[in-house]
Scaffold this active site. Structure first.
Site, short mmCIF file in Angstrom:
data_model
loop_
_atom_site.label_atom_id
_atom_site.label_comp_id
_atom_site.label_asym_id
_atom_site.label_seq_id
_atom_site.Cartn_x
_atom_site.Cartn_y
_atom_site.Cartn_z
N SER A 101 0.72 -1.25 -0.13
CA SER A 101 0.05 0.10 -0.10
C SER A 101 0.87 1.20 -0.11
O SER A 101 1.41 1.64 -1.08
CB SER A 101 -1.01 0.03 0.96
OG SER A 101 -0.37 -0.06 2.37
N GLU A 115 11.99 5.92 0.00
CA GLU A 115 12.27 5.32 -1.30
C GLU A 115 13.07 6.10 -2.11
O GLU A 115 13.06 7.50 -2.34
CB GLU A 115 10.75 4.95 -2.05
CG GLU A 115 9.69 4.13 -1.36
CD GLU A 115 8.68 3.79 -2.07
OE1 GLU A 115 8.58 4.20 -3.23
OE2 GLU A 115 7.80 3.11 -1.48
N HIS A 140 8.59 -1.04 -5.20
CA HIS A 140 7.66 -0.32 -5.43
C HIS A 140 7.14 -0.60 -6.86
O HIS A 140 7.08 0.48 -7.52
CB HIS A 140 7.58 0.97 -5.05
CG HIS A 140 6.28 1.74 -4.81
ND1 HIS A 140 6.00 3.04 -4.22
CD2 HIS A 140 5.22 1.68 -5.68
CE1 HIS A 140 4.84 3.44 -4.30
NE2 HIS A 140 4.21 2.64 -5.21
N GLY A 169 4.49 -2.87 -7.53
CA GLY A 169 3.19 -3.40 -7.37
C GLY A 169 2.05 -3.14 -8.97
O GLY A 169 1.72 -3.90 -9.33
#
Ligand SMILES: NC(=O)c1ccc[n+]([C@@H]2O[C@H](COP(=O)([O-])OP(=O)(O)OC[C@H]3O[C@@H](n4cnc5c(N)ncnc54)[C@H](O)[C@@H]3O)[C@@H](O)[C@H]2O)c1
Ligand SMILES: O=C(O)CC[C@@H](O)C(=O)O
Length: 416
Positions: free
Chosen positions: A246, A276, A299, A301
Site C-alpha cells: 500500500s 524510497e 515499489h 506493484g
C-alpha cells in the site's frame, strides 16, 4: 487554451505553446497521445525530482505528470505559476497537497484502477511464495545451501487471508484468493459489499487475530500512518505473514523487523517503504534487507507493461480533456464539471473562491458588456467554484477580460 494565474491572468495560447513536463518515466504512450493532439512541447524525465531541480523543471510548465515519488507541496506549487493541471500517473495521490492545489485552481487527475490487477496478481504470488517458505529457500540456494524440507511449507488452500482496506485492490485480491481455496476476511472503515464468501470483520484486531496472511491495501491518510505497529503485529497469529503493497508509512518497519527477528512472524513481503530512492541510480537501505524470509520489491506493484500503458493513456486523456474541453470529470480534488463540445463558440473557464457574489458579478459584467451567454456550467465545493461559460467567438476577448477582473478570481482562461 490558456493557463493563467492571478499573477499573469490573461493569455490564450495555441497547443504547441503549452508545456507538458512528465517525470518518473511515464509511459511513452502518454507522450505520443499528447504529441498526436498537437502538444509538441513535452519534456520527460525518467526520475523523480525534488528541491531546486523540481522547481526549475516546472517553473514554466502548464501541465505536470508525476507518479508516486514526486512530492508536490504548497511551496512547490507556489513556484509553478502557470500550472493548470496535474496528472498523477498512478492510483495514490498522497504525494500531492491536494487542497493546496485546489486553492490554486489546479485540478489533479489520477488513474484509479489501471494498475489494480497488477498489484493483486503480485500479492497473490507473494501469498503462495510466503506460505511455501520460498524466499528463505531461494536465498539459501543463492549461497549454495540445499534446504530440501517441508518444514514451514504450506498450501494456501484452506488458509485465511486477512485484507485491510477492501477497495479496488483489496476486493480483487480477495476474489483471486478464493479461487485458490483461501478463506477471506477483511477490515475496512466503510461497510462494504463482500465478494464471494469474504467476510467483513468488526475490527482490525479481529482480522489480525484470525489471519494466516495479512495484506494491506489502504491509502496513505492520517488514520493509516503507522497503523500496523508493534501492538498490531503482536496481535497477529504466531507464524503469520504480513504483506504491504500500500504505502510505506502504513507499517512501522522497525516493529516488523523485530517481529521477524524474534520469529513471531514467519515472513513478509514489502513493496513500499517510508523512504524510497528517487531513481534507479540511488541505493536502497532498510532494516529488512538482511532477512532471508522477506520478499522485497522496489515499489513495482503497479509496474507492468499492461498497467503502465493503460495508465499513460488514461491520465494523458484526462489532461487533454481538461485542456481542450475544460472537463474536470474524475478530478480528485476539484468540483467536477462534465461538458459537451463547444464547436463554433468560445469557452471560458473561471475558477474562483466560493464566496457570495462572484457569480452575480460575472453575470452582471457580461450583461453590461452586452455579451450573450450561450451556455453556463457551474460546480462548487466548500472552497472553490468552477464555472464554464460558452460565448460567441467574437466576444471572447472582452468576455475574458471582464471575467478575469472579478473579485475572488483564482484563475481564468479561455480554450484556444
Ligand atoms: N504498490 C503499488 O505499486 C501500488 C499500486 C497501486 C496502489 N497502491 C496503494 O494501494 C492503495 C489502495 O488502492 P485501491 O485502489 O485499492 O484504493 P481504494 O480507494 O479503492 O481502496 C482503499 C480502501 O481502504 C479503505 N480504508 C481507508 N482508510 C482505512 C482505514 N483507516 N482502515 C481500514 N480501511 C481503510 C477505504 O474505505 C477503501 O475501501 C492506494 O491508495 C495506493 O496507496 C500501491
Ligand atoms: O507507479 C508508481 O510510482 C506508483 C504505483 C502505486 O503506488 C500507485 O499509487 O498507483
Amino acid at each position: 487554451m490558456s493557463a493563467t494565474s492571478s499573477a499573469s491572468p490573461r493569455h490564450s495560447m495555441p497547443r504547441d505553446k503549452l508545456k507538458f513536463v512528465l517525470l518518473e518515466g511515464i509511459h511513452r504512450g502518454a507522450v505520443e497521445l499528447l504529441k498526436d493532439d498537437g502538444y509538441t512541447q513535452v519534456v520527460t524525465s525518467p526520475k523523480a525530482l525534488a528541491g531546486d531541480e523540481l522547481v526549475a523543471a516546472i517553473a514554466d510548465a502548464h501541465f505536470l505528470g508525476i507518479r508516486s515519488r514526486t512530492l508536490l507541496t504548497d511551496e512547490v506549487l507556489a513556484r509553478a505559476p502557470k500550472l493548470a493541471a496535474i496528472g498523477a500517473f498512478c492510483i495514490g495521490t498522497n504525494q500531492i497537497d491536494l487542497r493546496a492545489a485546489m486553492r490554486r485552481g489546479i485540478p489533479v487527475f489520477n488513474a484509479p484502477f489501471s494498475n489494480t490487477r497488477s498489484v493483486a496478481e503480485l500479492v497473490i504470488a507473494e501469498v503462495v511464495m510466503l506460505l511455501r517458505g520460498i524466499p528463505h529457500k531461494n536465498a539459501a540456494l543463492h549461497r549454495n545451501e540445499w534446504l530440501k524440507s517441508a518444514e514451514r511449507s504450506f498450501e494456501v488452500r484452506g488458509k485465511t487471508l486477512g485484507i485491510v482496506g477492501y477497495g479496488h485492490i483489496g476486493t480483487q485480491v480477495g476474489v483471486l484468493a478464493e479461487h485458490l481455496g483461501m478463506r477471506v476476511v477483511f477490515h475496512d472503515i466503510e461497510a462494504k459489499l463482500s465478494l464471494g464468501n469474504a467476510r467483513q470483520l468488526a475490527s482490525l484486531s479481529a482480522v489480525l487475530a484470525e489471519s494466516d496472511v495479512v495484506t494491506l491495501h489502504v491509502p496513505e491518510t492520517p488514520a493509516t500512518q503507522w497503523m500496523v505497529g508493534q501492538a498490531q503485529i503482536a496481535a497477529m497469529r504466531p507464524g503469520a505473514h504480513l504483506i504491504n503493497a500500500s504505502r510505506g508509512t502504513v507499517v512501522d518497519i522497525e516493529a516488523l523487523a523485530a517481529a521477524l527477528e524474534s520469529g513471531h512472524l514467519h515472513g513478509a513481503a514489502v513493496d513500499v517503504f517510508p523512504q524510497e530512492p528517487k531513481g534507479n541510480d540511488t541505493s536502497f537501505r532498510s532494516p529488512l534487507t538482511h532477512f532471508d524470509n522477506v520478499l522485497l520489491t522496489p515499489h513495482i506493484g503497479g509496474s507492468t507493461a499492461e498497467a503502465q500503458a493503460s495508465i499513460g493513456l488514461e491520465v494523458a486523456s484526462k489532461l487533454l480533456r481538461y485542456s481542450n474541453n475544460g472537463s474536470t470529470a474524475t478530478a480528485v480534488n476539484f468540483p467536477e464539471v462534465t461538458l459537451p463540445e463547444h464547436t463554433g463558440r468560445c469557452r471560458l473557464l473561471h475558477i474562483h473562491r466560493n464566496v457570495p457574489g462572484v457569480m452575480a458579478a460575472v453575470n452582471e459584467r457580461f450583461s453590461l458588456a452586452g455579451i450573450n451567454i450561450a451556455a453556463q456550467y457551474l460546480r462548487t465545493n466548500d472552497e472553490v467554484g468552477y464555472v464554464v461559460i460558452d460565448v460567441e467567438a467574437d466576444a471572447s476577448q472582452v468576455a475574458l477580460e471582464q471575467m478575469c477582473s472579478v473579485e475572488g478570481t483564482i484563475r481564468c482562461r479561455t480554450l484556444y
